[in-house]
Design an enzyme around this catalytic site. Structure first.
Site, PDB file in Angstrom:
ATOM      1  N   CYS A   1       0.829  -1.211   0.000  1.00 15.42           N
ATOM      2  CA  CYS A   1       0.000   0.000   0.000  1.00 15.42           C
ATOM      3  C   CYS A   1       0.866   1.265   0.000  1.00 15.42           C
ATOM      4  O   CYS A   1       1.435   1.607  -1.014  1.00 15.42           O
ATOM      5  CB  CYS A   1      -1.001  -0.021   1.154  1.00 15.42           C
ATOM      6  SG  CYS A   1      -2.392   1.120   0.897  1.00 15.42           S
TER       7      CYS A   1
ATOM      8  N   HIS B   1      -3.581  -5.129   0.552  1.00 14.06           N
ATOM      9  CA  HIS B   1      -3.090  -5.462   1.896  1.00 14.06           C
ATOM     10  C   HIS B   1      -3.053  -6.975   2.095  1.00 14.06           C
ATOM     11  O   HIS B   1      -3.966  -7.566   2.672  1.00 14.06           O
ATOM     12  CB  HIS B   1      -3.973  -4.810   2.961  1.00 14.06           C
ATOM     13  CG  HIS B   1      -3.728  -3.355   3.126  1.00 14.06           C
ATOM     14  ND1 HIS B   1      -2.847  -2.840   4.062  1.00 14.06           N
ATOM     15  CD2 HIS B   1      -4.227  -2.293   2.458  1.00 14.06           C
ATOM     16  CE1 HIS B   1      -2.828  -1.516   3.970  1.00 14.06           C
ATOM     17  NE2 HIS B   1      -3.655  -1.162   3.003  1.00 14.06           N
TER      18      HIS B   1
ATOM     19  N   GLU C   1      -1.270  -8.605   4.156  1.00 14.16           N
ATOM     20  CA  GLU C   1      -1.039  -8.990   5.555  1.00 14.16           C
ATOM     21  C   GLU C   1      -2.322  -9.454   6.241  1.00 14.16           C
ATOM     22  O   GLU C   1      -2.288 -10.184   7.235  1.00 14.16           O
ATOM     23  CB  GLU C   1      -0.389  -7.840   6.342  1.00 14.16           C
ATOM     24  CG  GLU C   1      -1.286  -6.672   6.675  1.00 14.16           C
ATOM     25  CD  GLU C   1      -1.394  -5.623   5.581  1.00 14.16           C
ATOM     26  OE1 GLU C   1      -1.727  -4.463   5.916  1.00 14.16           O
ATOM     27  OE2 GLU C   1      -1.149  -5.959   4.407  1.00 14.16           O
TER      28      GLU C   1
END
Length: 252
Positions: free
Chosen positions: A113, A221, A223
């Site tokens: 990001c 994202h 994660e």
């Protein structure tokens, strides 16, 4: 055997709107530890406290995380406006030269990001302050309300270059990802290769051409739910493998 260390580039924030902290999302540490298989080390991204040289000696690789502050437009030759949002100039002062140093040295980093945008700016590229205002573009921002599960829900396709690095990693030429960003790449930096785009044309997956190390970066994202998501997991596996290779070579 001690696991290699991944420096997680965090952000500055306030607890209770008054107490200054260096902060990083727990999901970043979880992905680095549980999926990449490395030790997560939260970095106070501020040149007042550390240097690029010290960071590169202490850490084997770097995770350039997302964050609400944006790269300051002065870093790519533009004037600040209200559309550019908030900034973290201390983080700019660490991450931009760190990216360039890692590219030259071959030390692995993974941009997410804001980190994706930092990689582009570090290599001489520019950013759109509000991509949702561009003709034909969708709103990629986080929904203003709802649970974390709703905020990080899969929202659009990313079309990948056939035969490219990302397509090989995923075993597919199209994946579905979340999206939580307002800015995006306007002009790609020197050596920036765009291998993935959203359905509206927004760049979503890049790497640095001819860099000797791992430089994959994504606008979404990964994660979030990294252990179980079929797109996120191979990204962190590949990053972890690159970090281990770097650490092993350094130990010789």
């Amino acid at each position: 055997m001690t696991r290699p260390v991944v420096g997680i580039i965090g952000n500055r924030g306030l607890v209770n709107d008054r107490y200054p902290v260096h902060e990083g999302g727990q999901m970043n540490s979880c992905a680095v530890s549980h999926v990449a298989g490395c030790i997560p080390l939260l970095i106070p991204a501020d040149p007042e406290f550390l240097s690029i040289e010290e960071l590169m000696e202490v850490c084997d690789g770097f995770l350039l995380t997302g964050g609400r502050p944006n790269v300051h437009p002065e870093e790519y030759g533009e004037i600040e406006t209200d559309k550019h949002g908030t900034f973290d100039r201390a983080r700019d002062a660490i991450t931009l030269p760190l990216v360039r140093a890692c590219v030259e040295r071959g030390q692995p980093f993974f941009g997410i990001c804001r980190g994706f945008q930092e990689v582009n700016v570090a290599m001489g590229g520019t950013l759109h302050p509000e991509i949702r205002e561009l003709p034909g573009r969708m709103n990629h921002r986080m929904p203003p309300e709802g649970t974390l599960e709703e905020a990080f829900a899969l929202r659009h396709k990313v079309i990948l270059q056939p035969g490219g690095r990302f397509a090989a990693l995923f075993g597919a030429e199209e994946v579905v990802t979340n999206t939580l960003h307002g800015q995006g790449i306007a002009t790609p930096g020197e050596r920036i290769v765009i291998e993935g785009r959203a359905e509206d044309g927004t760049p979503e997956a890049i790497y640095v051409k001819d860099a000797p190390g791992f430089t994959l970066s994504v606008q979404w994202h990964p994660e979030w739910n990294a252990e179980d998501d079929p797109v996120s997991r191979p990204l962190f596996h590949a990053f972890g493998d690159a970090v281990r290779q770097w650490a092993a070579a350094k130990a010789v």
